[in-house]
Design a protein around this motif. Sequence first.
Motif, PDB file in Angstrom:
ATOM      1  N   GLN A   1      -8.603   2.114  -8.580  1.00 40.27           N
ATOM      2  CA  GLN A   1      -9.598   2.703  -9.485  1.00 40.27           C
ATOM      3  C   GLN A   1     -10.647   3.478  -8.692  1.00 40.27           C
ATOM      4  O   GLN A   1     -11.040   4.574  -9.082  1.00 40.27           O
ATOM      5  CB  GLN A   1     -10.258   1.617 -10.338  1.00 40.27           C
ATOM      6  CG  GLN A   1     -11.258   2.154 -11.340  1.00 40.27           C
ATOM      7  CD  GLN A   1     -10.623   3.098 -12.351  1.00 40.27           C
ATOM      8  OE1 GLN A   1      -9.469   2.961 -12.727  1.00 40.27           O
ATOM      9  NE2 GLN A   1     -11.382   4.087 -12.783  1.00 40.27           N
ATOM     10  N   GLU A   2     -11.082   2.955  -7.567  1.00 40.41           N
ATOM     11  CA  GLU A   2     -12.043   3.658  -6.710  1.00 40.41           C
ATOM     12  C   GLU A   2     -11.454   4.979  -6.216  1.00 40.41           C
ATOM     13  O   GLU A   2     -12.140   5.997  -6.189  1.00 40.41           O
ATOM     14  CB  GLU A   2     -12.419   2.801  -5.497  1.00 40.41           C
ATOM     15  CG  GLU A   2     -13.290   1.619  -5.809  1.00 40.41           C
ATOM     16  CD  GLU A   2     -13.502   0.737  -4.566  1.00 40.41           C
ATOM     17  OE1 GLU A   2     -13.200   1.178  -3.438  1.00 40.41           O
ATOM     18  OE2 GLU A   2     -13.979  -0.393  -4.745  1.00 40.41           O
TER      19      GLU A   2
ATOM     20  N   MET B   1     -11.092  10.882  -6.458  1.00 42.71           N
ATOM     21  CA  MET B   1     -10.310  12.104  -6.628  1.00 42.71           C
ATOM     22  C   MET B   1     -10.867  12.962  -7.760  1.00 42.71           C
ATOM     23  O   MET B   1     -10.927  14.185  -7.647  1.00 42.71           O
ATOM     24  CB  MET B   1      -8.840  11.753  -6.884  1.00 42.71           C
ATOM     25  CG  MET B   1      -8.150  11.187  -5.649  1.00 42.71           C
ATOM     26  SD  MET B   1      -6.462  10.623  -5.960  1.00 42.71           S
ATOM     27  CE  MET B   1      -5.670  12.177  -6.316  1.00 42.71           C
ATOM     28  N   GLU B   2     -11.293  12.333  -8.847  1.00 41.91           N
ATOM     29  CA  GLU B   2     -11.882  13.082  -9.959  1.00 41.91           C
ATOM     30  C   GLU B   2     -13.186  13.749  -9.512  1.00 41.91           C
ATOM     31  O   GLU B   2     -13.446  14.898  -9.848  1.00 41.91           O
ATOM     32  CB  GLU B   2     -12.122  12.170 -11.157  1.00 41.91           C
ATOM     33  CG  GLU B   2     -12.702  12.876 -12.364  1.00 41.91           C
ATOM     34  CD  GLU B   2     -11.808  13.963 -12.947  1.00 41.91           C
ATOM     35  OE1 GLU B   2     -12.342  14.818 -13.665  1.00 41.91           O
ATOM     36  OE2 GLU B   2     -10.598  13.987 -12.680  1.00 41.91           O
ATOM     37  N   GLU B   3     -13.967  13.047  -8.741  1.00 41.14           N
ATOM     38  CA  GLU B   3     -15.218  13.628  -8.233  1.00 41.14           C
ATOM     39  C   GLU B   3     -14.925  14.822  -7.325  1.00 41.14           C
ATOM     40  O   GLU B   3     -15.592  15.850  -7.401  1.00 41.14           O
ATOM     41  CB  GLU B   3     -16.042  12.570  -7.490  1.00 41.14           C
ATOM     42  CG  GLU B   3     -17.398  13.058  -7.044  1.00 41.14           C
ATOM     43  CD  GLU B   3     -18.325  13.461  -8.173  1.00 41.14           C
ATOM     44  OE1 GLU B   3     -19.141  14.369  -7.950  1.00 41.14           O
ATOM     45  OE2 GLU B   3     -18.231  12.897  -9.272  1.00 41.14           O
ATOM     46  N   LEU B   4     -13.907  14.702  -6.481  1.00 42.75           N
ATOM     47  CA  LEU B   4     -13.513  15.826  -5.618  1.00 42.75           C
ATOM     48  C   LEU B   4     -13.056  17.020  -6.451  1.00 42.75           C
ATOM     49  O   LEU B   4     -13.349  18.167  -6.132  1.00 42.75           O
ATOM     50  CB  LEU B   4     -12.410  15.407  -4.648  1.00 42.75           C
ATOM     51  CG  LEU B   4     -12.842  14.508  -3.500  1.00 42.75           C
ATOM     52  CD1 LEU B   4     -11.613  14.039  -2.716  1.00 42.75           C
ATOM     53  CD2 LEU B   4     -13.816  15.231  -2.588  1.00 42.75           C
TER      54      LEU B   4
ATOM     55  N   PRO C   1      -5.667 -12.687  -6.738  1.00 43.24           N
ATOM     56  CA  PRO C   1      -6.837 -12.002  -6.160  1.00 43.24           C
ATOM     57  C   PRO C   1      -6.455 -10.739  -5.384  1.00 43.24           C
ATOM     58  O   PRO C   1      -7.168  -9.747  -5.424  1.00 43.24           O
ATOM     59  CB  PRO C   1      -7.462 -13.046  -5.234  1.00 43.24           C
ATOM     60  CG  PRO C   1      -7.002 -14.361  -5.770  1.00 43.24           C
ATOM     61  CD  PRO C   1      -5.627 -14.105  -6.333  1.00 43.24           C
ATOM     62  N   GLU C   2      -5.319 -10.782  -4.684  1.00 46.66           N
ATOM     63  CA  GLU C   2      -4.867  -9.594  -3.946  1.00 46.66           C
ATOM     64  C   GLU C   2      -4.521  -8.463  -4.908  1.00 46.66           C
ATOM     65  O   GLU C   2      -4.854  -7.299  -4.661  1.00 46.66           O
ATOM     66  CB  GLU C   2      -3.649  -9.934  -3.074  1.00 46.66           C
ATOM     67  CG  GLU C   2      -3.965 -10.815  -1.897  1.00 46.66           C
ATOM     68  CD  GLU C   2      -2.718 -11.273  -1.153  1.00 46.66           C
ATOM     69  OE1 GLU C   2      -2.823 -11.482   0.067  1.00 46.66           O
ATOM     70  OE2 GLU C   2      -1.649 -11.410  -1.789  1.00 46.66           O
ATOM     71  N   GLU C   3      -3.859  -8.807  -5.996  1.00 48.79           N
ATOM     72  CA  GLU C   3      -3.502  -7.796  -7.009  1.00 48.79           C
ATOM     73  C   GLU C   3      -4.756  -7.202  -7.646  1.00 48.79           C
ATOM     74  O   GLU C   3      -4.851  -5.991  -7.843  1.00 48.79           O
ATOM     75  CB  GLU C   3      -2.594  -8.417  -8.078  1.00 48.79           C
ATOM     76  CG  GLU C   3      -2.180  -7.461  -9.169  1.00 48.79           C
ATOM     77  CD  GLU C   3      -1.289  -6.317  -8.694  1.00 48.79           C
ATOM     78  OE1 GLU C   3      -1.125  -5.362  -9.463  1.00 48.79           O
ATOM     79  OE2 GLU C   3      -0.775  -6.354  -7.559  1.00 48.79           O
ATOM     80  N   GLN C   4      -5.730  -8.015  -7.953  1.00 47.84           N
ATOM     81  CA  GLN C   4      -6.985  -7.526  -8.528  1.00 47.84           C
ATOM     82  C   GLN C   4      -7.711  -6.612  -7.545  1.00 47.84           C
ATOM     83  O   GLN C   4      -8.251  -5.579  -7.934  1.00 47.84           O
ATOM     84  CB  GLN C   4      -7.873  -8.694  -8.951  1.00 47.84           C
ATOM     85  CG  GLN C   4      -7.361  -9.405 -10.183  1.00 47.84           C
ATOM     86  CD  GLN C   4      -8.235 -10.589 -10.572  1.00 47.84           C
ATOM     87  OE1 GLN C   4      -9.145 -10.985  -9.849  1.00 47.84           O
ATOM     88  NE2 GLN C   4      -7.947 -11.163 -11.734  1.00 47.84           N
ATOM     89  N   ALA C   5      -7.711  -6.989  -6.273  1.00 43.19           N
ATOM     90  CA  ALA C   5      -8.355  -6.162  -5.252  1.00 43.19           C
ATOM     91  C   ALA C   5      -7.626  -4.825  -5.121  1.00 43.19           C
ATOM     92  O   ALA C   5      -8.258  -3.775  -4.983  1.00 43.19           O
ATOM     93  CB  ALA C   5      -8.376  -6.894  -3.912  1.00 43.19           C
ATOM     94  N   ARG C   6      -6.297  -4.860  -5.180  1.00 43.08           N
ATOM     95  CA  ARG C   6      -5.506  -3.627  -5.092  1.00 43.08           C
ATOM     96  C   ARG C   6      -5.810  -2.702  -6.272  1.00 43.08           C
ATOM     97  O   ARG C   6      -6.032  -1.507  -6.096  1.00 43.08           O
ATOM     98  CB  ARG C   6      -4.016  -3.963  -5.050  1.00 43.08           C
ATOM     99  CG  ARG C   6      -3.118  -2.753  -4.834  1.00 43.08           C
ATOM    100  CD  ARG C   6      -1.648  -3.129  -4.873  1.00 43.08           C
ATOM    101  NE  ARG C   6      -1.175  -3.377  -6.221  1.00 43.08           N
ATOM    102  CZ  ARG C   6      -0.847  -2.416  -7.089  1.00 43.08           C
ATOM    103  NH1 ARG C   6      -0.951  -1.163  -6.749  1.00 43.08           N
ATOM    104  NH2 ARG C   6      -0.426  -2.716  -8.288  1.00 43.08           N
TER     105      ARG C   6
END
Length: 98
Positions: free
Chosen positions: A14-15, A20-23, A4-9
């Motif tokens: 991804q966020e 960064m792409e939006e910026l 679960p920690e790896e998935q959250a990371r």
Amino acid sequence: MTEPEEQARLARLQEIREGMEELRIEALAERGGKTFTTEETLEFIRRHDLAADTIASSSLAGLEPDPAVLDRVQSYVEGEVAIEELIEQAKRRASAGS
């Protein structure tokens, strides 16, 4: 690290990438004192990439464009003229022998 920690990371990474792409798009959306929509900015990027690829291909073939040609290509990249107009201009110059 637990699963679960790896998935959250990975989700957080991804966020961050999306942010960064939006910026990057927002930064490109402000050029020359003007503000452009995301769609206009993506179209600008497409035109820029197309022009860069075309000039690079010409250079590889030993054809170096003169400054006037580069100015016309830049007007296309900026969205001031359509590609069809550039083609027509090139045809007129070729038939006139210049």
